[in-house]
Design a protein around this motif. Structure first.
Motif: not given
Length: 345
Positions: A51-52, A55-56, A197-202
């Motif tokens: 996730g770092e 990007q969203p 987690k990735l989905q929640r970050s966009g």
């Protein structure tokens, strides 16, 4: 540098012989090498930190194909006479409900030869397909055939895998449609926790389906010519819609695996627009191939001179790729389906 010169020596200890879970780490804690496809800059992390680097608004496209056991052992007969009490048959590609292309390991098979795999399952060879593959027709079809395959077959494993591992180790967590004879391994490092987690970050998630065939044919000297490697795929309309939205918003379309690249780049129309599509693809991608859909890739590390390196060269200059692989070797990254991961973005 020509991609054919991306040759390197891979130390034996860097062949991942066991799943990460059997080495004491979570599947999403394998190492991650991040390669900037424009500058060649390299970063090092672990896969759960993905996730770092995405990007969203970016879109991850995953292959939902599920690995099936494809290695059968049986009695080989010709005109009733036993040719071998135990012959290895590797299923390569399903042709219809009862027929498969297959590899007979260390056996020169003729049309009419038969194989007995279990009291309930046998097959007859109809002749050669694309050499050295043969076409076999089973005594069962459909669900009945698959039941017997699951009961008697094993996952394919190559010489660097020193002991058999259960089929569950050869699955991604999201695999849903059985059909691949080798694991679409680029997605193995994902856990549900990481995906959520990735989905929640966009970051958006979409799926395609491509059933992988055998990637290694010993009798042909190694990796088969991709132009003869037809694989069945499906790119659904909802995935195409997600791709178009991502493109319109300036996000990246990141393929999880070379199988996803082949599926997506096969699903374009005459105007080079992505469209929903299903069928068979033998698309060969190399440095000269203009990518129409995908602009990022998550992949494992590939063997020296593997055809997959040709595909990777469509994303990044071979010199940059060679430098990244050399550094991965120096830092002890692990290769193959149970190994570490590479993000090219």
């Amino acid at each position: 540098m020509d991609t054919k010169t991306v040759v390197f020596e891979l130390p034996d200890e860097l062949n991942a012989a066991s799943p990460p879970e059997r080495r004491g780490i979570r599947r999403d804690h394998v190492k991650l090498l991040v390669l900037d496809r424009q500058t060649g800059h390299r970063s090092h992390a672990h896969f759960h930190q993905l996730g770092e680097y995405v990007q969203p608004g970016d879109l991850l496209v995953l292959n939902a194909s599920r690995t099936i056991p494809c290695v059968l052992y049986g009695v080989w007969r010709r005109s009733g006479a036993v040719m071998a009490a135990r012959v290895e048959i590797r299923l390569a590609r399903r042709l219809n409900g009862a027929a498969w292309e297959a590899l007979a390991v260390d056996a020169t098979v003729e049309a009419g030869d038969t194989f007995e795999f279990s009291p309930a399952l046998s097959a007859v060879a109809e002749g050669t397909s694309v050499k050295p593959l043969i076409r076999i027709v089973f005594s069962l079809e459909g669900a009945a055939l698959m039941d017997q395959i699951y009961a008697w077959a094993e996952p394919v494993r190559y010489e660097y895998i020193r002991q058999p591992w259960e089929l569950d180790y050869y699955q991604t967590v999201y695999a849903s449609v059985p059909g691949s004879v080798e694991m679409p391994s680029a997605g193995r490092a994902f856990s549900w926790e990481l995906l959520f987690k990735l989905q929640r970050s966009g970051v958006r998630i979409a799926y395609v389906q491509l059933h992988t065939g055998l990637s290694y044919i010993p009798e042909s000297g190694g990796h088969p010519d991709p132009t003869y490697n037809f694989e069945q795929f499906e790119v659904p309309a909802e995935t195409i819609e997600a791709i178009k939205q991502t493109m319109q918003r300036g996000g990246k379309v990141i393929a999880v695996g070379t199988t996803v690249v082949r599926a997506l780049e096969s699903s374009v129309d005459a105007s080079r627009e992505p469209v929903a599509m299903s069928g068979w693809t033998n698309l060969m991608i190399n440095r000269t191939t203009p990518l129409q859909v995908v602009n990022g890739l998550i992949s494992g590390f590939h063997e020296p001179e593997a055809s997959h390196l040709e595909l990777l060269s469509a994303f990044v200059d071979p010199d940059m790729l060679y430098d990244a692989y050399r550094e991965a070797i120096e830092l002890g990254y692990l290769w193959h389906e149970f190994g570490d991961m590479n993000l090219i973005i």
